[in-house]
Motif scaffolding. Structure first.
Motif, mmCIF file in Angstrom:
data_model
loop_
_atom_site.group_PDB
_atom_site.id
_atom_site.type_symbol
_atom_site.label_atom_id
_atom_site.label_comp_id
_atom_site.label_asym_id
_atom_site.label_seq_id
_atom_site.Cartn_x
_atom_site.Cartn_y
_atom_site.Cartn_z
ATOM 1 N N UNK A 49 10.629 -4.955 -20.487
ATOM 2 C CA UNK A 49 11.171 -4.347 -21.711
ATOM 3 C C UNK A 49 11.928 -3.059 -21.401
ATOM 4 N N UNK A 50 11.392 -2.273 -20.490
ATOM 5 C CA UNK A 50 12.051 -1.027 -20.098
ATOM 6 C C UNK A 50 13.411 -1.311 -19.472
ATOM 7 N N UNK A 51 13.509 -2.342 -18.662
ATOM 8 C CA UNK A 51 14.793 -2.703 -18.049
ATOM 9 C C UNK A 51 15.816 -3.097 -19.116
ATOM 10 N N UNK A 52 15.349 -3.714 -20.182
ATOM 11 C CA UNK A 52 16.234 -4.123 -21.272
ATOM 12 C C UNK A 52 16.646 -2.952 -22.142
ATOM 13 N N UNK A 53 15.704 -2.097 -22.491
ATOM 14 C CA UNK A 53 15.948 -1.028 -23.466
ATOM 15 C C UNK A 53 16.379 0.301 -22.853
ATOM 16 N N UNK A 54 16.228 0.455 -21.562
ATOM 17 C CA UNK A 54 16.740 1.599 -20.791
ATOM 18 C C UNK A 54 15.984 2.913 -20.939
ATOM 19 N N UNK A 55 15.093 3.047 -21.893
ATOM 20 C CA UNK A 55 14.271 4.263 -21.986
ATOM 21 C C UNK A 55 12.913 3.887 -22.567
ATOM 22 N N UNK A 56 11.899 4.667 -22.200
ATOM 23 C CA UNK A 56 10.551 4.421 -22.718
ATOM 24 C C UNK A 56 10.524 4.548 -24.236
ATOM 25 N N UNK A 57 11.194 5.566 -24.765
ATOM 26 C CA UNK A 57 11.213 5.743 -26.222
ATOM 27 C C UNK A 57 11.815 4.531 -26.916
ATOM 28 N N UNK A 58 12.903 3.997 -26.353
ATOM 29 C CA UNK A 58 13.569 2.843 -26.962
ATOM 30 C C UNK A 58 12.682 1.606 -26.967
ATOM 31 N N UNK A 59 11.827 1.458 -25.979
ATOM 32 C CA UNK A 59 10.892 0.322 -25.950
ATOM 33 C C UNK A 59 9.982 0.381 -27.172
ATOM 34 N N UNK A 60 9.431 1.556 -27.451
ATOM 35 C CA UNK A 60 8.501 1.669 -28.576
ATOM 36 C C UNK A 60 9.220 1.568 -29.919
ATOM 37 N N UNK A 61 10.462 2.042 -29.986
ATOM 38 C CA UNK A 61 11.260 1.873 -31.212
ATOM 39 C C UNK A 61 11.479 0.381 -31.460
ATOM 40 N N UNK A 62 11.777 -0.370 -30.394
ATOM 41 C CA UNK A 62 11.978 -1.819 -30.532
ATOM 42 C C UNK A 62 10.715 -2.529 -31.006
ATOM 43 N N UNK A 63 9.562 -1.902 -30.770
ATOM 44 C CA UNK A 63 8.286 -2.480 -31.212
ATOM 45 C C UNK A 63 7.908 -2.010 -32.620
ATOM 46 N N UNK A 155 35.120 19.863 -22.654
ATOM 47 C CA UNK A 155 34.696 21.240 -22.403
ATOM 48 C C UNK A 155 33.184 21.407 -22.542
ATOM 49 N N UNK A 156 32.499 20.260 -22.564
ATOM 50 C CA UNK A 156 31.044 20.230 -22.680
ATOM 51 C C UNK A 156 30.484 19.609 -21.410
ATOM 52 N N UNK A 157 29.462 20.222 -20.850
ATOM 53 C CA UNK A 157 28.802 19.678 -19.667
ATOM 54 C C UNK A 157 27.391 19.263 -20.058
ATOM 55 N N UNK A 158 27.056 17.994 -19.796
ATOM 56 C CA UNK A 158 25.704 17.496 -20.032
ATOM 57 C C UNK A 158 25.073 17.216 -18.676
ATOM 58 N N UNK A 159 23.901 17.795 -18.440
ATOM 59 C CA UNK A 159 23.195 17.614 -17.179
ATOM 60 C C UNK A 159 21.932 16.801 -17.457
ATOM 61 N N UNK A 160 21.844 15.641 -16.835
ATOM 62 C CA UNK A 160 20.682 14.786 -16.986
ATOM 63 C C UNK A 160 20.251 14.254 -15.638
ATOM 64 N N UNK A 161 19.256 13.390 -15.660
ATOM 65 C CA UNK A 161 18.708 12.870 -14.414
ATOM 66 C C UNK A 161 18.788 11.359 -14.317
ATOM 67 N N UNK A 162 19.231 10.694 -15.393
ATOM 68 C CA UNK A 162 19.160 9.238 -15.431
ATOM 69 C C UNK A 162 20.505 8.670 -15.861
ATOM 70 N N UNK A 163 21.174 7.968 -14.957
ATOM 71 C CA UNK A 163 22.498 7.445 -15.235
ATOM 72 C C UNK A 163 22.472 6.478 -16.422
ATOM 73 N N UNK A 164 21.452 5.627 -16.517
ATOM 74 C CA UNK A 164 21.422 4.624 -17.580
ATOM 75 C C UNK A 164 21.232 5.196 -18.961
ATOM 76 N N UNK A 165 20.478 6.302 -19.108
ATOM 77 C CA UNK A 165 20.260 6.814 -20.457
ATOM 78 C C UNK A 165 20.985 8.124 -20.743
ATOM 79 N N UNK A 166 21.425 8.829 -19.703
ATOM 80 C CA UNK A 166 22.051 10.129 -19.919
ATOM 81 C C UNK A 166 23.585 10.096 -19.832
ATOM 82 N N UNK A 167 24.158 8.995 -19.397
ATOM 83 C CA UNK A 167 25.621 8.918 -19.320
ATOM 84 C C UNK A 167 26.095 7.733 -20.140
#
Length: 167
Positions: A49-63, A155-167
């Motif tokens: 499910x995590x591979x499909x939804x890309x974030x832990x939060x999204x898994x629980x929203x889908x449920x 002109x906005x910089x977003x710094x994250x750690x996860x390509x799948x959910x942060x970009x």
């Protein structure tokens, strides 16, 4: 073009949870929500499910859970978190004198940030599960981020750690 607003992700960018403890929290929460017994098979089911939804939060929203479900569970265990770098309060303090700094996260941050030594006054905006309907990687939050900043995306910089959910 110069950067005019700095946005940060929270989890694993500003603070990290003890991985083993966080995994236990996720898997036991999944077992509770599905009414199933915690097992290796259930953990594998969750990982798919995590591979499909890309974030832990999204898994629980889908449920059918609210978008702050996992955040609330994590907040109940605030001792799971620690800064990714002990110098972050000083670094962010210096940066905030030069740029507006904000956070866009799937985590509710009002109590967590101060507990980590990061005063809320460092941040111009906090976008979390109360401000957007769908968790990252949905675009709604990123669009809200630009709207609140009043600064073009270039002109906005977003710094994250996860390509799948942060970009």
């Amino acid at each position: 073009m110069a950067i005019k607003h700095l946005w940060l992700d929270f989890t694993d960018t500003i603070a990290s949870m003890d991985k083993a403890s966080f995994d236990r929290l996720i898997y036991s929460s999944y077992a509770d929500v599905t009414g199933k017994k915690l097992s290796n098979e259930l953990i594998d089911e969750y990982k798919k499910l995590l591979a499909t939804h890309k974030s832990n939060s999204a898994v629980f929203v889908a449920l059918g859970k609210p978008n702050d479900f996992l955040s609330n569970k994590a907040n109940e265990s605030a001792d799971l978190l620690k800064l990714t770098d002990e110098h972050l309060p000083e670094i962010l303090g210096r940066l905030s004198k030069r740029y507006p700094i904000s956070i866009f996260s799937n985590t509710r941050l009002n109590t967590i940030l101060p507990s980590l030594g990061l005063p809320l006054s460092l941040f111009t905006h906090l976008i979390g599960p109360d401000e957007v309907k769908a968790p990252k990687p949905a675009l709604e939050g990123f669009e809200k981020m630009l709207e609140l900043s009043g600064v073009p995306a270039g002109e906005t910089l977003f710094v994250g750690d996860n390509v799948e959910k942060d970009i």
